[in-house]
Enzyme design. Structure first.
Site, PDB file in Angstrom:
ATOM      1  N   CYS A 155      -1.517  22.488   4.110  1.00  0.00           N
ATOM      2  CA  CYS A 155      -1.360  21.035   4.149  1.00  0.00           C
ATOM      3  C   CYS A 155      -0.119  20.581   3.394  1.00  0.00           C
ATOM      4  CB  CYS A 155      -2.594  20.339   3.581  1.00  0.00           C
ATOM      5  SG  CYS A 155      -2.970  20.767   1.872  1.00  0.00           S
ATOM      6  N   CYS A 212       0.832  -1.200   0.000  1.00  0.00           N
ATOM      7  CA  CYS A 212       0.000   0.000   0.000  1.00  0.00           C
ATOM      8  C   CYS A 212       0.870   1.254   0.000  1.00  0.00           C
ATOM      9  CB  CYS A 212      -0.905  -0.033   1.229  1.00  0.00           C
ATOM     10  SG  CYS A 212      -1.885   1.461   1.469  1.00  0.00           S
TER      11      CYS A 212
END
Length: 381
Positions: free
Chosen positions: A339, A82
Site C-alpha cells: 500500500c 479536508c
C-alpha cells in the site's frame, strides 16, 4: 532562520512527489505544494516550515492552469479544508498518471528497478467507492475529517468518495465531542459503526466475517486475490506462507491451490484478526493460523519451508528482518501486496541482496482522489 509560515509567493510547479503534492523551488528552498499540478504557475501560501531545506504550502491561486485541472467534487477539498483527498482538482486519468510517476520514481530511486508502470482503474469510477471511513467528532458533536497534517476537524455534510451507508448515516446525528467513528457498509449493505461490530464481506468466492481491517474499495479484495492466485501458481501438495494475513483472504487463495495435501501458514499480529482468520478458514485444514509478530513466528522456525510467500505488510513495509527470514527459508517466489510504493521499493532492494528480482508489477487505483496506490509485485529468485 525566520519562519516562512504565512508567506505567499509565485512558483512554477515541477514534478509530482510521493505524498500528494508537487515540488517547486523558491529562494533556494524546496516547497512541497498541495492543490497544484505539474507545469502550473501558482501562488503558494506556506503552511508549515520547520527550517532546513524545505517547507510545505498550498496553492491558493492558479495563475496558469494545467489542462488536467478540474473543479473538485467536494467543497472542502480545498486549501485549508479536508486533508483526505489529494487530487480532486485533477482528472481521473491525470490522477492515475501522477500515481504511476510516483511508483516508477520510488522503484528507480530506492531499488534501482526500471519498469514501466500503469495504474489500472478498479470498477465503479472515482466517486462513492470508499466503504470504510474513519471520522473525528468536533467540539460541537459534528463528525468530520481532519485537515492536512493537523488535528483540526473539518465537519462535513457528505463525502463524495464515500459509499452510501457510511458518512450519510452518521452526519445527521450529534456524537460525543472528541470521539472517533469507524463507519463501514458491508457486502450485504449493512452499516456498521464501531470496530467491534462484525461485518459480512464476500470475496474470492467465500464469505468473510470481519470486525477490523478490510479493503475500502468494494472490488479490491477480489482483484488482489485474483492476481495473487495467478502469480503464486502453486501445485497440489506444496507449501506456502501468507504473512500479515489479516482475516485470511490470501491464505484461502493459496489453500485452494495446494489442496488438502499441501500446507499454508498464515501469520497475523493482531490477535482479533487472527481469531477471525481461524474461523473464516475453519473448513480448510491445510491452513494453520499463527497469532504473533511475523518476525517472531519466522524466527521460531514455524511451518514447513514454503515454495511461495505472499506478504501484505502495513504501510511501513516488511523490513529487513522479515525479508531475511523469508530468503533463509528457500522460497522461490514472493508475491508482495503493497500500500506504499516507497516501502515496497525499500523491501525490493533488500530482497535483491538475496538474489530476488522483481519480474512483474501491477498497480491499482484503489483509492481514487487520494495519493494512495496499491501495488502487487512478483519477486523471483
Amino acid at each position: 532562520m525566520t519562519t516562512w509560515v504565512g508567506r505567499r509567493f509565485e512558483v512554477e510547479v515541477g514534478r509530482v512527489a510521493h505524498g500528494g503534492h508537487c515540488v517547486a523551488r523558491h529562494e533556494g528552498r524546496v516547497v512541497f505544494v498541495r492543490h497544484a499540478l505539474p507545469g502550473e504557475r501558482v501562488v503558494v501560501s506556506v503552511t508549515e516550515d520547520r527550517g532546513g531545506s524545505f517547507c510545505r504550502g498550498d496553492a491558493v491561486a492558479v495563475l496558469s492552469a494545467s489542462p488536467d485541472r478540474v473543479a473538485p467534487s467536494c467543497p472542502v477539498a480545498v486549501p485549508g479544508g479536508c486533508g483526505g483527498c489529494d487530487w480532486q482538482h485533477a482528472t481521473w486519468d491525470a490522477q492515475r498518471a501522477l500515481k504511476a510517476s510516483v511508483v516508477s520514481e520510488q522503484l528507480s530511486r530506492l531499488a534501482g528497478v526500471e519498469m514501466p508502470v500503469e495504474v489500472e482503474e478498479l470498477p465503479g469510477g472515482p466517486l462513492r467507492w470508499r466503504t470504510r471511513v474513519r471520522m473525528t467528532v468536533d467540539d460541537a458533536g459534528r463528525p468530520g475529517f481532519l485537515a492536512h497534517r493537523s488535528h483540526r476537524v473539518i465537519p462535513v455534510d457528505d463525502c463524495p468518495i464515500s459509499a452510501y451507508g457510511t458518512v450519510d448515516e452518521v452526519v445527521t446525528r450529534t456524537w460525543p465531542p472528541g470521539s472517533a467513528l469507524t463507519v463501514s457498509v458491508d457486502s450485504a449493505g449493512e452499516t456498521h459503526v464501531g470496530e467491534e461490530e462484525v461485518a459480512v464481506e464476500r470475496a474470492v468466492r467465500r464469505e468473510w466475517r470481519v470486525s477490523g481491517f478490510w479493503q475500502a474499495h468494494p472490488d479490491a479484495a477480489d482483484v488482489y486475490g485474483e492476481v495473487v492466485g495467478e502469480w503464486a501458481g502453486l501445485s497440489a501438495g506444496e507449501s506456502a506462507w501468507d504473512l500479515y494475513a489479516g482475516v485470511g483472504l490470501f491464505a484461502a487463495v493459496l489453500a485452494e491451490q495446494v489442496g488438502p495435501a499441501g500446507s499454508v501458514m498464515a501469520v497475523e499480529s493482531h490477535r482479533a484478526a487472527a481469531v477471525e482468520a481461524a474461523g473464516n478458514l475453519a473448513d480448510l485444514p491445510q491452513v494453520r493460523v499463527f497469532a504473533g509478530r511475523v518476525e517472531a513466528v519466522l524466527r521460531a522456525g514455524e511451518g514447513p519451508d514454503p515454495s511461495v510467500v505472499v506478504l501484505d505488510p502495513p504501510r511501513k513495509g516488511a523490513g529487513r528482518a522479515v525479508v531475511d527470514a523469508i530468503a533463509d527459508r528457500g522460497a522461490s517466489r514472493v508475491v508482495y501486496v503493497a500500500c506504499d510504493p516507497a516501502a515496497l521499493a525499500r523491501d525490493v532492494a533488500t530482497f535483491a541482496g538475496h538474489g530476488f528480482h522483481m519480474t512483474r508489477l501491477r498497480a491499482f487505483d484503489a483509492f481514487p482522489m487520494t495519493h494512495h496506490v496499491e501495488c502487487v509485485a512478483l519477486l523471483e529468485r
